[in-house]
Scaffold this motif. Structure first.
Motif, PDB file in Angstrom:
ATOM      1  N   TRP A  23     -30.188   4.693 -10.456  1.00 22.94           N
ATOM      2  CA  TRP A  23     -31.494   5.060  -9.897  1.00 22.94           C
ATOM      3  C   TRP A  23     -31.540   5.029  -8.381  1.00 22.94           C
ATOM      4  CZ3 TRP A  23     -34.446   2.037 -14.201  1.00 22.94           C
ATOM      5  CH2 TRP A  23     -34.719   2.900 -15.273  1.00 22.94           C
ATOM      6  N   PRO A  24     -30.903   4.067  -7.693  1.00 29.35           N
ATOM      7  CA  PRO A  24     -30.919   4.150  -6.220  1.00 29.35           C
ATOM      8  C   PRO A  24     -30.291   5.434  -5.690  1.00 29.35           C
ATOM      9  CG  PRO A  24     -30.292   1.952  -6.916  1.00 29.35           C
ATOM     10  CD  PRO A  24     -30.304   2.796  -8.156  1.00 29.35           C
ATOM     11  N   SER A  53     -30.206   8.301  -7.311  1.00 32.19           N
ATOM     12  CA  SER A  53     -31.127   9.400  -7.613  1.00 32.19           C
ATOM     13  C   SER A  53     -32.358   9.356  -6.703  1.00 32.19           C
ATOM     14  CB  SER A  53     -31.539   9.364  -9.090  1.00 32.19           C
ATOM     15  OG  SER A  53     -32.192   8.164  -9.421  1.00 32.19           O
ATOM     16  N   MET A  54     -32.698   8.180  -6.186  1.00 31.28           N
ATOM     17  CA  MET A  54     -33.756   8.097  -5.172  1.00 31.28           C
ATOM     18  C   MET A  54     -33.299   8.793  -3.892  1.00 31.28           C
ATOM     19  SD  MET A  54     -34.849   4.103  -5.790  1.00 31.28           S
ATOM     20  CE  MET A  54     -36.155   3.987  -4.570  1.00 31.28           C
ATOM     21  N   LYS A  55     -32.039   8.578  -3.542  1.00 31.36           N
ATOM     22  CA  LYS A  55     -31.488   9.166  -2.320  1.00 31.36           C
ATOM     23  C   LYS A  55     -31.443  10.686  -2.398  1.00 31.36           C
ATOM     24  CE  LYS A  55     -29.061   9.103   1.585  1.00 31.36           C
ATOM     25  NZ  LYS A  55     -29.610   8.605   2.873  1.00 31.36           N
ATOM     26  N   ARG A  72     -33.192  12.662  -4.454  1.00 26.57           N
ATOM     27  CA  ARG A  72     -34.343  13.100  -5.248  1.00 26.57           C
ATOM     28  C   ARG A  72     -34.618  14.587  -5.079  1.00 26.57           C
ATOM     29  NH1 ARG A  72     -39.541  14.269  -4.345  1.00 26.57           N
ATOM     30  NH2 ARG A  72     -41.069  13.808  -6.009  1.00 26.57           N
ATOM     31  N   PRO A  99     -36.966   8.971 -10.401  1.00 26.28           N
ATOM     32  CA  PRO A  99     -37.545   9.072  -9.058  1.00 26.28           C
ATOM     33  C   PRO A  99     -38.272  10.395  -8.801  1.00 26.28           C
ATOM     34  CG  PRO A  99     -35.333   8.179  -8.945  1.00 26.28           C
ATOM     35  CD  PRO A  99     -35.517   8.696 -10.343  1.00 26.28           C
ATOM     36  N   ASN A 128     -41.247   5.843  -5.583  1.00 23.43           N
ATOM     37  CA  ASN A 128     -40.215   4.849  -5.295  1.00 23.43           C
ATOM     38  C   ASN A 128     -40.585   3.461  -5.784  1.00 23.43           C
ATOM     39  OD1 ASN A 128     -38.510   6.681  -4.090  1.00 23.43           O
ATOM     40  ND2 ASN A 128     -39.164   6.223  -2.001  1.00 23.43           N
ATOM     41  N   VAL A 174     -39.993   3.096  -9.526  1.00 19.48           N
ATOM     42  CA  VAL A 174     -38.561   3.035  -9.801  1.00 19.48           C
ATOM     43  C   VAL A 174     -38.004   1.674  -9.403  1.00 19.48           C
ATOM     44  CG1 VAL A 174     -36.307   4.052  -9.296  1.00 19.48           C
ATOM     45  CG2 VAL A 174     -38.314   5.522  -9.485  1.00 19.48           C
ATOM     46  N   ALA A 192     -39.895  -0.764  -0.888  1.00 19.16           N
ATOM     47  CA  ALA A 192     -40.664   0.300  -1.541  1.00 19.16           C
ATOM     48  C   ALA A 192     -42.146  -0.073  -1.596  1.00 19.16           C
ATOM     49  CB  ALA A 192     -40.122   0.540  -2.948  1.00 19.16           C
ATOM     50  N   GLU A 239     -31.829   2.418  -0.009  1.00 16.28           N
ATOM     51  CA  GLU A 239     -31.589   2.339  -1.452  1.00 16.28           C
ATOM     52  C   GLU A 239     -30.105   2.340  -1.804  1.00 16.28           C
ATOM     53  OE1 GLU A 239     -31.515   6.017   0.215  1.00 16.28           O
ATOM     54  OE2 GLU A 239     -33.494   5.253  -0.275  1.00 16.28           O
TER      55      GLU A 239
END
Length: 313
Positions: free
Chosen positions: A200-201, A203-205, A207, A219, A224, A227, A277, A288
């Protein structure tokens, strides 16, 4: 939001007029996603040491590593074949072999199927039927359940899709003992709960890439903060599950001490990401990727301890 559904019959990118042999070989290797497979092997070989309570037969280790690489490589090649339309619109994947035309979709499909068949026969004939069946099950789950079924349809794709990445633990244990055990199940669950807060971190980056591709990663659908909350929950469960290995009697004092220390640092990073977040931090200051990179280090060190522990007990 809807996921990209089209799966073109031909190559997404233009086929180069000249495809050097060396580049072609490199492209087929890239289809297997070697860097991801490194993690799979890190979780397979140490488990063999634990199952053996010492040094396993070196030739058995080689056979399992080769078979595991072929199986995971086949799954990854088939994943790239199926997801070539998504890969073409994501900057993170736009240089993959099928997208660039270095490998045609048909070649990737045949290559992936050949690796799947070859790995199943290799493990079945040279290791045992149980390890072969487990590896094949992981491959089929990754291709049909995760890639075809979950990835484009649910925010929980990486949660349940991560089951395929847990299976090498079972393969390694079964290769040594021709059976499974509670210890193997605990390590399976450690990786299961590790996978979402690991991925997930990242996929946050990236996104925006998933938005372009129409893939409903968590995400993309949630903010954020939501997540980060999920990351904290999964992190606590993962650390708790990791400590459940010690009461089963297969480890010495080294493992629980190491698991506590590594887990404490993980939780510090997870809560740090949540705090940022919650404060509304975005962009580079969210940091992240610190947790993403630490997650790889955590898993590597934890399983190195698992390999070393039998010599301390």
């Amino acid at each position: 939001m809807t996921a990209v559904e089209s799966r073109p019959a031909g190559a997404v990118g233009a086929t180069p007029a000249h495809r050097p042999f060396g580049a072609r070989v490199g492209a087929f290797v890239a289809l297997t996603k070697p860097r991801i497979i490194e993690l799979l092997l890190i979780t397979t070989v140490p488990v063999m040491f634990l199952a053996q309570h010492g040094v396993p037969d070196p030739w058995l280790v080689v056979k399992v590593v080769v078979g595991g690489y072929l199986s995971a490589g086949g799954a990854n090649a088939l994943n790239m074949y199926i997801d070539r339309d998504i890969d073409a619109v994501m900057s993170r994947t736009e240089r993959r072999p099928i997208v660039t035309g270095m490998v045609s979709p048909r070649e990737a499909l045949v290559f992936g199927i050949a690796l799947a068949i070859g790995s199943t026969l290799w493990l079945g004939l040279l290791v045992n039927a149980l390890s072969s069946a487990l590896a094949l099950g992981a491959l089929l789950f990754y291709v049909f359940v995760y890639t075809l079924g979950l990835k484009r349809r649910t925010t929980q794709n990486i949660v349940w899709g991560g089951i395929a990445g847990c299976m090498p633990v079972f393969v390694g244990w079964a290769a040594v003992t021709n059976s499974l055990s509670w210890s193997a199940l605990v390590l399976f669950l450690v990786i299961f709960f590790w996978t979402p807060p690991h991925y997930w971190p990242l996929s946050m980056k990236v996104r925006d890439d998933y938005v372009k591709a129409g893939v409903p990663m968590l995400p993309v659908i949630k903010g954020n903060l939501a997540v980060a909350r999920q990351i904290v929950v999964y992190s606590w469960v993962m650390v708790a599950v990791s400590l459940a290995l010690w009461p089963l009697g297969d480890t010495s004092w080294l493992y629980p001490v190491s698991a506590v220390l590594l887990g404490a640092f993980w939780l510090k990073e997870a809560h740090g990401l949540h705090a940022r977040a919650k404060a509304g931090v975005v962009g580079a200051k969210l940091k992240e990727m610190r947790l993403f990179h630490w997650s790889i280090t955590y898993l590597t060190l934890l399983f190195v301890v698992i390999a070393v522990d039998p010599f301390v007990k």
